[in-house]
Structure formats: C-alpha cells, structure tokens
Design an enzyme around this catalytic site. Structure first.
Site, mmCIF file in Angstrom:
data_model
loop_
_atom_site.group_PDB
_atom_site.id
_atom_site.type_symbol
_atom_site.label_atom_id
_atom_site.label_comp_id
_atom_site.label_asym_id
_atom_site.label_seq_id
_atom_site.Cartn_x
_atom_site.Cartn_y
_atom_site.Cartn_z
ATOM 1 N N ASP A 73 0.797 -1.069 -0.004
ATOM 2 C CA ASP A 73 0.096 0.000 0.085
ATOM 3 C C ASP A 73 0.799 0.932 0.073
ATOM 4 O O ASP A 73 1.580 1.383 0.894
ATOM 5 C CB ASP A 73 -1.022 0.007 1.175
ATOM 6 C CG ASP A 73 -1.766 1.140 1.209
ATOM 7 O OD1 ASP A 73 -1.684 1.995 0.405
ATOM 8 O OD2 ASP A 73 -2.535 1.241 2.274
ATOM 9 N N TYR A 163 -5.731 16.582 -8.200
ATOM 10 C CA TYR A 163 -5.179 15.609 -9.038
ATOM 11 C C TYR A 163 -3.902 16.315 -10.099
ATOM 12 O O TYR A 163 -3.023 15.983 -9.913
ATOM 13 C CB TYR A 163 -5.916 14.839 -10.154
ATOM 14 C CG TYR A 163 -5.101 14.044 -10.986
ATOM 15 C CD1 TYR A 163 -4.816 12.808 -10.794
ATOM 16 C CD2 TYR A 163 -5.111 14.427 -12.399
ATOM 17 C CE1 TYR A 163 -3.930 11.978 -11.614
ATOM 18 C CE2 TYR A 163 -4.357 13.544 -13.325
ATOM 19 C CZ TYR A 163 -3.992 12.449 -12.996
ATOM 20 O OH TYR A 163 -3.256 11.711 -13.989
ATOM 21 N N LYS A 167 0.288 16.187 -9.863
ATOM 22 C CA LYS A 167 0.940 15.674 -10.906
ATOM 23 C C LYS A 167 2.033 16.812 -11.258
ATOM 24 O O LYS A 167 3.091 16.461 -11.538
ATOM 25 C CB LYS A 167 0.411 15.133 -12.146
ATOM 26 C CG LYS A 167 -0.701 14.069 -11.900
ATOM 27 C CD LYS A 167 0.224 12.954 -11.882
ATOM 28 C CE LYS A 167 -0.457 11.574 -11.734
ATOM 29 N NZ LYS A 167 0.434 10.627 -11.610
ATOM 30 N N ILE A 196 -5.906 8.573 -22.443
ATOM 31 C CA ILE A 196 -5.503 7.333 -22.535
ATOM 32 C C ILE A 196 -6.755 6.458 -22.502
ATOM 33 O O ILE A 196 -7.752 6.366 -21.643
ATOM 34 C CB ILE A 196 -4.372 6.597 -21.670
ATOM 35 C CG1 ILE A 196 -3.244 7.589 -21.776
ATOM 36 C CG2 ILE A 196 -4.242 5.295 -22.138
ATOM 37 C CD1 ILE A 196 -2.687 7.876 -23.109
#
Length: 259
Positions: A73, A163, A167, A196
């Site tokens: 994890d 998010y 990044k 993607i």
C-alpha cells in the site's frame, strides 16, 4: 555508452531489474509488459492481488528476463518503505524504477475534503519521492527513473484541482531529483500522458472523448502502449543523455489553445 551500437542494443534491457508500481492494469500493465519484452527482469506491484496481476505475472515469467510480484500500500510511508525493503531483500538492487501508481479522483474544488486531498498527495507525490529516495540509495551509475505524470500537470481539467496539483508537483520533483542524482549517474525523467483509452471510456465520458478526437492533431486518443513505448525510450540507453525532461504523449494536444 561509447562506440557504435545497433538499434537493438540501444533498447536492450537484459540484466536490468525494473520495479513498476501500479502494474496491475492500464498503463502500468503495458509498461511492465514492454520492459519485459525488452529483456528486463520486471517486478510487478499492486495494492492487492488481482486476476490481472496473476495473469501478467504468469505471462512475463515465460519471457527470458523473468518477473516477480510484490504487494504494498503506497498511500503510507510504511508501505513505501516495506516495498523497497522487500524488493532489495528478495531481488537485490534495482536498475530501473517506474513510478506509475496513482490516485485519480474527481471532485469540484469547493467539495474537496481533507482526507481525499491527503490520500491524493500521499499516493501521487509522497510515494514517488520516498521510492526515489530509497532507489537512489542503492542504485549505481546507469540507473534510470521514469515518473508517470500527466498533461494535467501543465493544463488542469475541471474537477481535477487536487489531481493536477499532485502531478505538477511530481513533474517539478522529477527535475529536482534529476539535478541531485545526475552526479551519481542516475537519470530521472517523466512521461505526461494525455487521454488514454480504457474499457468503458466511450460510455463514461462520450462528450470529452469526442472533443478530444476532434481537436487533437493526430485525431485519436492514446493507448497504454503509446505510453509504454515512451517509458521504454526513457529507460533505455537510447536516452542516455536525457535527464530532467518530460515527454508529452498526448497526440499533440498540448499544441492547441484548448480542449
């Protein structure tokens, strides 16, 4: 690398041990398969044991390089430490690390809760940093790290504030790590995928998919293999003088004014 080499030699990963985090599905699975096809001994990682991981492990075990599998994890520092300790005790020193495991939740900025923000940054930023640290302590000159970022590190999407920020942080960490580890002969680069393909994407987000295909210069979305091939390049001797760089794998979407 000096002297003449062939194209096959440039991309030959025989004798190199590679850890790919989050390799049980999607991009991570394709990266693991591609590096194994190039001759690397691939160590698969997942948070839990899945049918996909089992099948991939069996598939790669038939290739010359071979494969291993470790569960951990990565949302906790203890999990990161345990992963690297088990890797070293079981498989020895690594030559390649691909930080691919990530959390990609969606939430409007005003709806963010502390737990989701903490979880996002723990997996997407803290884990790659800690794994890179432990990798660098045991790696020798010629080793390479590839961080899987996102074009959202540069151009965030709606509902992706946490998010995209994680990044963006990973992208800057890539540059910082490249600067520090360069004198040790360790290269650190990033791949920034665009949209993607995945099962069900056409049903989950038809308007976004259609908009992407309409606006992207190459007029299609990406595949996991598109990303895997970019990782192979950055992991191989073909990119031996490249470090601190990011490679956009987005069909040219970063060239247009909006999408």
């Amino acid at each position: 690398m000096t002297g003449p080499v062939t194209v096959n030699e440039l991309f030959d990963l025989k004798g190199r041990r590679a850890l790919i985090t989050g390799s049980g599905q999607g991009i991570g699975l394709s990266i693991a398969r591609r590096l194994a096809q190039a001759g690397a001994y691939v160590i698969l990682h997942g948070r839990k044991y899945t049918t996909a991981l089992r099948d991939l492990s069996k598939e790669l075990s038939t290739l010359p390089g071979g494969s291993g599998l470790i569960l951990a994890d990565l949302s906790t520092s203890q999990g990161c430490a345990a992963l690297m300790q088990e890797v070293q005790e079981t498989y020895g020193n690594l030559e390649l690390l691909v930080n691919n495991a990530a959390d990609q939740g969606i939430a409007a900025l005003c709806d963010l809760d502390p737990d989701s923000v903490t979880a996002m940054f723990s997996t997407n930023m803290a884990a790659p940093m800690l794994l890179t640290r432990d990798f660098a302590r045991q790696a020798k000159s010629g080793a390479a790290i590839v961080n899987i970022c996102s074009i959202e590190a540069i151009r965030p999407g709606l509902g992706h504030s946490h998010y995209a920020s994680s990044k963006a942080g990973l992208l800057q960490f890539t540059r910082a790590a490249a600067r520090e580890l360069g004198p040790k002969g360790i290269r650190v680069n990033a791949v920034c995928p665009g949209l993607i393909d995945r099962p069900g994407l056409d049903k989950d987000w038809p308007e976004g998919l259609n908009s992407w295909i309409k606006n992207a210069p190459l007029q299609r979305i990406g595949t996991a293999n598109d990303v895997a091939d970019a990782v192979l390049f950055l992991a191989s001797n073909a990119s031996r003088f490249i470090t601190g760089s990011s490679l956009n794998v987005d069909g040219g979407m970063n060239c247009i004014s909006g999408w």
